[in-house]
Motif scaffolding. Structure first.
Motif, PDB file in Angstrom:
ATOM      1  N   ARG A 117      77.604 -65.465  59.603  1.00  0.00           N
ATOM      2  CA  ARG A 117      78.021 -65.518  58.850  1.00  0.00           C
ATOM      3  C   ARG A 117      76.843 -66.267  57.721  1.00  0.00           C
ATOM      4  O   ARG A 117      76.863 -67.213  57.882  1.00  0.00           O
ATOM      5  N   GLY A 118      76.604 -66.074  56.467  1.00  0.00           N
ATOM      6  CA  GLY A 118      75.617 -66.480  55.890  1.00  0.00           C
ATOM      7  C   GLY A 118      75.032 -65.823  54.903  1.00  0.00           C
ATOM      8  O   GLY A 118      74.946 -65.002  54.796  1.00  0.00           O
ATOM      9  N   ARG A 119      73.989 -67.659  54.525  1.00  0.00           N
ATOM     10  CA  ARG A 119      72.530 -66.683  54.126  1.00  0.00           C
ATOM     11  C   ARG A 119      71.359 -66.149  54.977  1.00  0.00           C
ATOM     12  O   ARG A 119      71.388 -66.733  55.850  1.00  0.00           O
ATOM     13  N   LEU A 120      71.402 -65.876  54.171  1.00  0.00           N
ATOM     14  CA  LEU A 120      69.764 -64.570  54.644  1.00  0.00           C
ATOM     15  C   LEU A 120      68.409 -65.448  53.901  1.00  0.00           C
ATOM     16  O   LEU A 120      67.839 -65.160  52.831  1.00  0.00           O
TER      17      LEU A 120
ATOM     18  N   CYS B  24      66.852 -66.420  48.841  1.00  0.00           N
ATOM     19  CA  CYS B  24      67.972 -65.366  49.286  1.00  0.00           C
ATOM     20  C   CYS B  24      68.459 -64.163  49.003  1.00  0.00           C
ATOM     21  O   CYS B  24      68.371 -64.049  48.071  1.00  0.00           O
ATOM     22  N   LEU B  25      67.901 -63.528  50.146  1.00  0.00           N
ATOM     23  CA  LEU B  25      68.772 -62.352  49.685  1.00  0.00           C
ATOM     24  C   LEU B  25      70.262 -61.849  49.064  1.00  0.00           C
ATOM     25  O   LEU B  25      70.882 -62.849  49.444  1.00  0.00           O
ATOM     26  N   SER B  26      69.863 -61.141  48.088  1.00  0.00           N
ATOM     27  CA  SER B  26      71.349 -61.036  47.971  1.00  0.00           C
ATOM     28  C   SER B  26      71.276 -59.332  47.033  1.00  0.00           C
ATOM     29  O   SER B  26      70.059 -58.914  46.757  1.00  0.00           O
TER      30      SER B  26
ATOM     31  N   GLN C 146      78.050 -51.515  44.565  1.00  0.00           N
ATOM     32  CA  GLN C 146      77.214 -50.874  43.947  1.00  0.00           C
ATOM     33  C   GLN C 146      76.664 -50.207  45.042  1.00  0.00           C
ATOM     34  O   GLN C 146      75.601 -50.486  45.296  1.00  0.00           O
ATOM     35  N   LYS C 147      76.978 -49.326  45.248  1.00  0.00           N
ATOM     36  CA  LYS C 147      76.244 -48.331  46.014  1.00  0.00           C
ATOM     37  C   LYS C 147      75.320 -47.623  45.671  1.00  0.00           C
ATOM     38  O   LYS C 147      75.309 -47.156  44.438  1.00  0.00           O
ATOM     39  N   GLY C 148      73.807 -47.911  46.569  1.00  0.00           N
ATOM     40  CA  GLY C 148      72.566 -47.462  46.400  1.00  0.00           C
ATOM     41  C   GLY C 148      72.366 -48.591  46.023  1.00  0.00           C
ATOM     42  O   GLY C 148      70.960 -48.532  45.650  1.00  0.00           O
ATOM     43  N   GLY C 149      72.769 -49.718  45.321  1.00  0.00           N
ATOM     44  CA  GLY C 149      71.767 -51.065  44.240  1.00  0.00           C
ATOM     45  C   GLY C 149      70.552 -51.938  45.960  1.00  0.00           C
ATOM     46  O   GLY C 149      70.770 -51.824  46.925  1.00  0.00           O
ATOM     47  N   LEU C 150      70.571 -52.199  45.348  1.00  0.00           N
ATOM     48  CA  LEU C 150      68.658 -52.512  45.800  1.00  0.00           C
ATOM     49  C   LEU C 150      69.005 -54.312  45.824  1.00  0.00           C
ATOM     50  O   LEU C 150      70.237 -55.086  45.335  1.00  0.00           O
ATOM     51  N   VAL C 151      68.629 -54.939  46.882  1.00  0.00           N
ATOM     52  CA  VAL C 151      68.315 -55.873  46.912  1.00  0.00           C
ATOM     53  C   VAL C 151      66.851 -56.407  47.041  1.00  0.00           C
ATOM     54  O   VAL C 151      65.876 -56.389  47.036  1.00  0.00           O
ATOM     55  N   VAL C 152      66.904 -57.515  46.746  1.00  0.00           N
ATOM     56  CA  VAL C 152      66.072 -58.374  46.543  1.00  0.00           C
ATOM     57  C   VAL C 152      66.505 -59.911  46.802  1.00  0.00           C
ATOM     58  O   VAL C 152      67.200 -60.282  47.218  1.00  0.00           O
ATOM     59  N   VAL C 153      65.120 -61.446  46.636  1.00  0.00           N
ATOM     60  CA  VAL C 153      65.374 -62.847  47.068  1.00  0.00           C
ATOM     61  C   VAL C 153      65.822 -63.023  45.666  1.00  0.00           C
ATOM     62  O   VAL C 153      64.648 -62.489  44.666  1.00  0.00           O
ATOM     63  N   LYS C 154      66.271 -64.499  45.942  1.00  0.00           N
ATOM     64  CA  LYS C 154      66.742 -65.068  44.638  1.00  0.00           C
ATOM     65  C   LYS C 154      67.206 -66.725  44.925  1.00  0.00           C
ATOM     66  O   LYS C 154      67.239 -66.760  46.174  1.00  0.00           O
ATOM     67  N   ASP C 155      66.865 -66.860  43.800  1.00  0.00           N
ATOM     68  CA  ASP C 155      67.184 -68.898  44.083  1.00  0.00           C
ATOM     69  C   ASP C 155      68.519 -68.527  45.182  1.00  0.00           C
ATOM     70  O   ASP C 155      69.944 -68.139  44.424  1.00  0.00           O
ATOM     71  N   CYS C 156      68.184 -70.041  46.549  1.00  0.00           N
ATOM     72  CA  CYS C 156      69.155 -70.258  46.633  1.00  0.00           C
ATOM     73  C   CYS C 156      71.049 -70.437  45.871  1.00  0.00           C
ATOM     74  O   CYS C 156      70.764 -71.215  45.555  1.00  0.00           O
ATOM     75  N   ASP C 157      72.834 -70.249  45.924  1.00  0.00           N
ATOM     76  CA  ASP C 157      73.172 -70.705  45.547  1.00  0.00           C
ATOM     77  C   ASP C 157      74.178 -70.587  46.570  1.00  0.00           C
ATOM     78  O   ASP C 157      74.958 -69.738  46.747  1.00  0.00           O
ATOM     79  N   LEU C 158      73.938 -71.901  47.270  1.00  0.00           N
ATOM     80  CA  LEU C 158      75.768 -72.090  48.227  1.00  0.00           C
ATOM     81  C   LEU C 158      76.952 -71.812  47.822  1.00  0.00           C
ATOM     82  O   LEU C 158      77.445 -71.047  48.548  1.00  0.00           O
ATOM     83  N   ASN C 159      77.305 -71.696  46.562  1.00  0.00           N
ATOM     84  CA  ASN C 159      78.808 -71.387  45.777  1.00  0.00           C
ATOM     85  C   ASN C 159      77.927 -69.876  45.092  1.00  0.00           C
ATOM     86  O   ASN C 159      79.433 -69.340  44.963  1.00  0.00           O
ATOM     87  N   ASP C 160      78.048 -69.167  45.441  1.00  0.00           N
ATOM     88  CA  ASP C 160      77.479 -67.157  45.274  1.00  0.00           C
ATOM     89  C   ASP C 160      77.902 -66.825  46.793  1.00  0.00           C
ATOM     90  O   ASP C 160      77.266 -66.811  47.398  1.00  0.00           O
ATOM     91  N   PRO C 161      78.854 -66.190  46.140  1.00  0.00           N
ATOM     92  CA  PRO C 161      79.671 -65.008  47.139  1.00  0.00           C
ATOM     93  C   PRO C 161      78.495 -64.315  48.291  1.00  0.00           C
ATOM     94  O   PRO C 161      79.017 -63.500  48.809  1.00  0.00           O
ATOM     95  N   ASP C 162      77.939 -63.176  46.533  1.00  0.00           N
ATOM     96  CA  ASP C 162      77.277 -63.018  46.878  1.00  0.00           C
ATOM     97  C   ASP C 162      75.912 -62.915  47.319  1.00  0.00           C
ATOM     98  O   ASP C 162      75.175 -61.285  47.612  1.00  0.00           O
ATOM     99  N   GLN C 163      76.127 -63.894  48.113  1.00  0.00           N
ATOM    100  CA  GLN C 163      75.015 -64.073  49.234  1.00  0.00           C
ATOM    101  C   GLN C 163      75.268 -64.231  50.352  1.00  0.00           C
ATOM    102  O   GLN C 163      74.570 -65.090  51.405  1.00  0.00           O
TER     103      GLN C 163
ATOM    104  N   HIS D 128      75.474 -54.421  64.395  1.00  0.00           N
ATOM    105  CA  HIS D 128      73.837 -55.265  64.273  1.00  0.00           C
ATOM    106  C   HIS D 128      74.293 -54.862  62.428  1.00  0.00           C
ATOM    107  O   HIS D 128      72.544 -54.555  62.250  1.00  0.00           O
ATOM    108  N   GLU D 129      75.205 -54.736  62.303  1.00  0.00           N
ATOM    109  CA  GLU D 129      75.096 -54.025  60.675  1.00  0.00           C
ATOM    110  C   GLU D 129      74.559 -55.206  60.195  1.00  0.00           C
ATOM    111  O   GLU D 129      75.644 -56.684  60.280  1.00  0.00           O
ATOM    112  N   LEU D 130      74.646 -55.474  59.266  1.00  0.00           N
ATOM    113  CA  LEU D 130      74.553 -56.672  57.766  1.00  0.00           C
ATOM    114  C   LEU D 130      74.848 -56.104  56.487  1.00  0.00           C
ATOM    115  O   LEU D 130      75.037 -55.256  55.655  1.00  0.00           O
ATOM    116  N   ILE D 131      76.566 -56.732  56.454  1.00  0.00           N
ATOM    117  CA  ILE D 131      77.059 -56.667  55.426  1.00  0.00           C
ATOM    118  C   ILE D 131      77.448 -57.346  54.239  1.00  0.00           C
ATOM    119  O   ILE D 131      77.440 -58.294  54.602  1.00  0.00           O
ATOM    120  N   LEU D 132      77.408 -57.168  53.408  1.00  0.00           N
ATOM    121  CA  LEU D 132      77.267 -58.290  51.858  1.00  0.00           C
ATOM    122  C   LEU D 132      78.204 -58.820  51.269  1.00  0.00           C
ATOM    123  O   LEU D 132      79.521 -57.722  51.154  1.00  0.00           O
TER     124      LEU D 132
END
Ligand code: UD2
Ligand code: MN
Length: 593
Positions: free
Chosen positions: A467-470, A478-480, A487-504, A512-516
């Motif tokens: 478990r952690g950040r990509l 970081c991938l978020s 939101q189903k069907g939502g895209l993923v993008v890289v954003k500035d890493c934020d240690l406190n952001d649970p959405d990362q 081998h699933e990646l679950i956000l």
């Protein structure tokens, strides 16, 4: 299994007369030449690692572009998921077109070639069994419509490779008027030059569907026993003898092998749980656990057991009995329902239906059917209506309770099937429910809780491994989720890493699933590998949601055979997409706990 949502379209019934069922019989001239299951039912699929056969290793089999299979699998047979690696645009085209036309990974199927070893998934007890030396010979009937060339030939070769010649009377291929060019001359040529004359080809002049297709195949057969298989199967070791033995003992016994799972995305062959066939009041086939009472015999899970219904595609039956019992309902079209019809008919008219756990045949299970019916009709509804009217007596009402719109629908003439039921002196549907499928519940206040539905995942949640950040090594971002992570069907993008952001925060589990943020799975489109990855509901059947961390910190997507990269080097929006794995820093990811 394939739960396909059918769009209800106006149905045009057409009557198929004996004359319109014309076909050419083209004889081909040519060369003559596990894991044991736990005591308690466990619906989880046992994955058996695939190993390259010695022949494949020694020959250094190459695909049409000269890539060696060992290189594709990186010398490690457990890395077979990487067999789908895309090296160039041609690979990508084979893959994408393959998914469109066949709903499975044709790139991997082609790379595997026509022969491969499959894991022996039988219970060890099966190895102690003896079968009579004198067994009836079999005519194997394989109908196909627009099948992938390599999958069809792997079906045929697996039969030739793993069936004693004296038991294999013939293989009858029935081409149901396929449109794909390679299934014509190229296939004839391959059969002529590479296969024994016992492999025969029948070509339907018009599309008949699998039900009349099988009847046509059977009418040409001359072996004692008919064995029906789908055109994307691989038979396992000693598969035929355990099927023929109970038929020899009692010619009114119809038998099915256990249908092992060949993944549509990886072509990995894995053992299927021991289950039996049932159905629901919508007249859809389903798998049920085998009641303990059925298994509590001296031989445990290696003895044949009774099954209320069959899945449809894979079974063996005495040929004379098939004819005596009324073959199939020739008024049924294309696909669907015939499996319940023949199951009810077998039980109600004096036969029995068994599953033989020591016989294993793999089948490519697809998530959707890649073809429709010629007129776009819902043939499943048409066929089910026919079987309900012929076989289900007052219980037909249960079907209409689920499908009220079908009550007034035309289902053609069933008088021949009604007189067959009369002639064979068949028992009532109530008898069938009481004696063969007492687990079936009638809806109402007294109905107990529904039986569990088995999917590939069973009841367990896969264990989380990390478990952690990509973290992307090039952009140091970081991938978020682009929007909200739920939101189903939502895209993923890289954003500035934020240690406190649970959405990362991503979880990577044993599947081998990646679950956000414990919500949705990173998923790839099956047919368009050029689409970017999206967040989707976790479906638990691997493939499009299976991600592997590999060499050069790559993040490999099993179903599309490509690596995730940041597409936008200036990194304004942080978009990511799948691309041919090239080891570049934009494709390098690190899991940071
Ligand atoms: C399952 C059965 C299938 C059949 C079906 C219900 C298994 C493993 N498979 O669906 O055999 O009983 O339920 O009808 O139990 N085909 C033709 N002409 C057509 C359409 C299909 O010849 O117009 C062939 C096709 O190439 C394949 C076979 O019929 O070899 C079965 O079709 P499928 O694989 O799409 O059906 P499946 O496995 O979803
Ligand atoms: Mn099939």
């Amino acid at each position: 299994f394939t739960s396909v949502t059918w769009t209800l379209l106006l149905f045009i019934y057409f009557n198929v007369s004996e004359e319109s069922r014309t076909f050419k019989h083209v004889p081909i001239k040519g060369l003559e030449p596990y894991k044991p299951f736990p005591k308690k039912f466990n619906p989880r699929v046992t994955r058996t690692p695939f190993k390259l056969s010695d022949r494949q290793k020694n020959n250094g089999v190459r695909n049409q572009f000269g890539n060696r299979i060992e290189d594709l699998a990186e010398g490690n047979s457990e890395l077979l998921p990487e067999m789908g690696m895309i090296f160039n645009e041609q690979d990508q085209e084979v893959r994408d077109l393959g998914y469109q036309k066949h709903s499975f990974n044709v790139l991997i199927s082609n790379r595997l070639g026509y022969h491969r070893d499959v894991p022996d998934t039988r219970d060890p007890k099966c190895g102690d069994k003896f079968y009579p030396s004198e067994l009836p010979s079999a005519s194997v009937v394989v109908c196909f419509y627009n099948e992938a060339f390599s999958a069809l030939l792997r079906t045929v070769h697996s039969i030739l490779d793993r069936t004693p010649a004296n038991l294999l009377h013939e293989i009858i291929l029935v081409d149901d008027s396929s449109e794909l060019a390679d299934l014509k001359n190229e296939l004839d040529e391959y059969i002529r030059t590479n296969l024994p004359t016992k492999v025969k080809m029948i070509r339907n002049e018009k599309r008949e569907g699998l039900i009349r297709g099988r009847m046509i195949g059977a009418s040409h057969a001359t072996g004692k026993v008919l064995v029906f298989l789908d055109s994307h199967c691989e038979v396992n070791e000693v598969w035929l003898q355990p099927l023929l033995t109970p038929i020899k003992e009692d010619h009114k016994t119809v038998v099915c092998p256990v249908i092992d799972i060949i993944s549509a995305d990886t072509l990995i062959y894995s053992s299927s749980p021991i289950v039996r066939g049932g159905f629901n009041w919508g007249l859809h086939f389903k798998w049920d656990p085998v009641p303990f009472s059925e298994l509590e015999k001296s031989e445990g899970v290696s003895a044949p057991f009774k099954s209320p219904t069959m899945a449809g595609g894979l079974f063996a039956m005495d040929r004379e009995y098939f004819n005596e019992l009324g073959q199939y309902d020739s008024g049924m079209d294309i696909w669907g329902g015939e499996n319940l019809e023949i199951s009810f008919r077998i039980w109600m008219c004096g036969g029995k239906l068994l599953i033989v756990p020591c016989s294993r045949v793999g089948h490519i299970f697809r998530k959707r059917r890649p073809y429709g019916s010629p007129g776009g009709q819902d043939t499943m509804a048409h066929n089910s209506l026919r079987l309900a009217h012929v076989w289900m007596d007052e219980y037909m009402e249960q079907y209409f309770a689920v499908r009220p719109e079908l009550r007034t629908k035309n289902y053609g003439n069933i008088s021949e099937r009604l007189s067959l039921r009369n002639k064979l002196n068949c028992k009532s549907f109530k008898w069938y429910l009481d004696n063969v499928y007492p687990e079936m519940q009638l809806p109402g206040p007294n109905a107990k809780a529904q039986q569990p539905v088995f999917n590939n995942r069973g009841h367990k949640r896969p264990k989380i491994q990390q478990r952690g950040r990509l973290f992307n090594l090039q952009t140091k971002k970081c991938l978020s989720a682009q929007g909200h992570p739920s939101q189903k069907g939502g895209l993923v993008v890289v954003k500035d890493c934020d240690l406190n952001d649970p959405d990362q925060i991503w979880s990577y589990n044993e599947e081998h699933e990646l679950i956000l943020s414990n919500l949705l799975c990173l998923d790839m489109s099956e047919t368009r590998s050029t689409d970017p990855p999206r967040l989707m509901k976790c479906h638990g059947s691997g493939g499009s949601q299976q991600w592997l961390f590999g060499k050069n910190n790559r993040l490999y997507q099993v179903s599309v055979g490509q690596c995730m990269e940041v597409t936008d080097p200036l990194n304004l929006k942080g978009y990511v997409a799948m691309a041919i794995c090239d080891g570049s820093p934009l494709q390098q990811w690190r899991f940071e706990s």
